[in-house]
Scaffold this active site. Structure first.
Site, PDB file in Angstrom:
ATOM      1  N   SER A 127      18.174  14.342 -22.925  1.00 58.43           N
ATOM      2  CA  SER A 127      17.030  14.834 -23.691  1.00 58.43           C
ATOM      3  C   SER A 127      16.605  16.254 -23.388  1.00 58.43           C
ATOM      4  O   SER A 127      15.803  16.820 -24.128  1.00 58.43           O
ATOM      5  CB  SER A 127      15.832  13.905 -23.487  1.00 58.43           C
ATOM      6  OG  SER A 127      16.042  12.691 -24.168  1.00 58.43           O
ATOM      7  N   LYS A 137       6.147  18.877 -22.621  1.00 55.12           N
ATOM      8  CA  LYS A 137       6.604  17.766 -23.461  1.00 55.12           C
ATOM      9  C   LYS A 137       5.547  16.665 -23.500  1.00 55.12           C
ATOM     10  O   LYS A 137       4.938  16.331 -22.479  1.00 55.12           O
ATOM     11  CB  LYS A 137       7.920  17.235 -22.894  1.00 55.12           C
ATOM     12  CG  LYS A 137       8.584  16.144 -23.721  1.00 55.12           C
ATOM     13  CD  LYS A 137       9.929  15.769 -23.102  1.00 55.12           C
ATOM     14  CE  LYS A 137      10.615  14.674 -23.889  1.00 55.12           C
ATOM     15  NZ  LYS A 137      11.934  14.321 -23.301  1.00 55.12           N
ATOM     16  N   SER A 186      15.327  14.327 -26.714  1.00 54.94           N
ATOM     17  CA  SER A 186      13.956  14.116 -27.158  1.00 54.94           C
ATOM     18  C   SER A 186      13.010  15.266 -26.826  1.00 54.94           C
ATOM     19  O   SER A 186      11.870  15.271 -27.276  1.00 54.94           O
ATOM     20  CB  SER A 186      13.407  12.825 -26.540  1.00 54.94           C
ATOM     21  OG  SER A 186      13.341  12.925 -25.126  1.00 54.94           O
TER      22      SER A 186
END
Length: 447
Positions: free
Chosen positions: A176, A78, A152
């Site tokens: 997330s 990420k 996210s």
């Protein structure tokens, strides 16, 4: 010729350790798939084709290859975690375009275990929202590309669900990991506080953010978690009978659960009854103030992360979110509301070993330019589809998302499993029981 695309991380690592495959050939197949499909999915901000190929060769030449738990496994990271030599943009034009000098500690653990970092995945700006879009691209759900992958950790989830990599690294401050995993039919575990090194943004969103795995099987989630935690999460003999609470109540007043997600919970409960567990309907005693606590904490975390960035380069929804949060930073940092929530919920988890509840309230929003829309519209869209994840960040307790059931579109539905502190092993065992009794399709049918 054996294809390694679509294989689990455990299968790939075993083949590389036994020299039935080389890290370079495994990587090459995944890079070819990324080149062919990621234009439709938008999972990656950066693909490290050349650097990853060199690193794959280095893994193949290691003297300890036969002992590496992730030998030659391609992973995605990420884009809010440092990867040496790469910029860390966190989905924004306002962040520095400066290559990282060193890996984040969990990335370093992945490399030490033999993993090959393929690239950095897309996130919404500053990882604020439950949809992934912005100046670096839009991440779509591989099961239904008209829908967002979630956020996210949306790019990481999309990469795994599309078979671009077998596993990925993400993190979870208010859902997330679990939100995009639920959208994309993946397994994830947000560990409890202190299990995995965090070090995410400035202060880990007041200690709520946790790094965790995104995978297509419980075995792979367990494997990746073991590596990043530095602890072997071995299978253990689960108690013959667990006390399982089942809840269909939204923690946020006024938000309802749609039929597919409610049905998934009911069906999962039925399987656990057949497995011999004591299963009963029971709702956690969520306080009416939970919505306010969640919003204050969510905005305050963004306010801290936005400090020092040029507001002119931030999207309007991010600026507003941060501006609202400034007034809450001091109170949120003191942690009183979170402590009161833990004290209120502790008796419930003293009585129940596991809580089963929906992972989402409804399917994800359309994959559109949400970053160009107003703040209130974004907050309402996020709240109405993903109200069930924030309580477990506020408490700091472990929570999983597990694929279960299907939506009318054919995309996966999901259930969430929550336990008391230290119950990660129990949650993994329950997830594995669900997987064994009702296996899911591991990757989206893109070919």
């Amino acid at each position: 010729m054996t294809s390694w695309v679509g294989r689990t991380a455990a299968e790939i690592a075993a083949a590389v350790r036994e020299k039935r495959a080389t890290p370079r050939e495994v990587l090459a197949e995944h890079l070819a798939r990324i080149e062919r499909l990621d234009g439709r999915i938008g999972a990656f901000r950066v693909v490290r084709a050349e650097a990853a190929s060199a690193e794959a060769d280095e893994v193949g030449a290691r003297g300890d290859l036969g002992e590496l738990p992730l030998a030659g496994v391609p992973v995605a990271v990420k884009d809010n975690l440092a990867v040496r030599g790469e910029t860390n943009r966190v989905g924004s034009a306002a962040t520095p375009d400066t290559p990282a000098e060193a890996d984040h500690s969990v990335v370093a653990r992945l490399r030490a275990a033999g993993a090959v970092v393929v690239g950095l995945t897309n996130v919404p700006e500053l990882c604020v929202f439950g949809t992934t879009e912005g100046v670096h691209g839009t991440s779509r759900n591989p099961w239904d590309t008209s829908r967002t992958a979630g956020g996210s950790s949306g790019g990481s989830a999309a990469a795994v669900a599309a078979g671009l990599v077998p596993v990925a690294l993400g993190n979870d401050g208010m859902g997330s990991l679990r939100i995009p995993a639920a959208n994309c039919g993946l397994v994830t575990l947000k560990p409890g506080s202190g299990v995995v090194p965090a070090g995410i943004s400035d202060g880990d969103w007041f200690g709520m953010s946790e790094n965790g795995p995104l995978a297509t099987t419980v075995e792979d989630a367990r494997l990746l978690l073991s590596v990043i935690a530095g602890t072997e999460w071995e299978r253990r003999e689960m108690p013959a009978t667990l006390d399982v609470a089942v809840s269909l109540r939204s923690p946020i007043a006024g938000v309802t659960i749609s039929a597919p997600y409610a049905n998934a919970v009911r069906e999962a409960a039925g399987l656990l009854i057949k497995a011999g567990h004591q299963v009963r309907r029971a709702d956690p005693p969520y306080p009416l103030s939970l919505g306010v606590t969640s919003l204050a904490t969510w905005t305050a975390g963004t306010s801290v992360d936005a400090q020092g960035l040029d507001p002119r380069l931030l999207a309007r929804r991010t600026r507003v979110h941060a501006a609202i949060g400034r007034r809450f930073v001091k109170t949120v940092r003191e942690g009183g509301a979170r402590q009161r929530l833990r004290e209120r919920l502790e008796p419930f988890f003293a009585e129940h070993d596991v809580l089963v509840l929906p992972a989402l309230a409804r399917r994800s929003p359309k994959a559109e330019a949400w970053h160009e829309r107003g703040w209130l519209r974004n907050v309402l869209a996020n709240t109405t589809y993903s109200p069930l994840t924030p309580p477990w960040n506020l408490t700091g307790w472990p929570a999983m998302s597990v694929p279960f059931g299907t939506l009318p579109s054919g995309a996966p539905a999901a259930v969430q499993l929550v336990g008391r502190p230290g119950s990660e092993t129990v949650l993994l065992e329950v997830a594995e029981e669900l997987e064994r009794r009702q296996p899911w399709r591991r990757t989206a049918p893109l070919d």
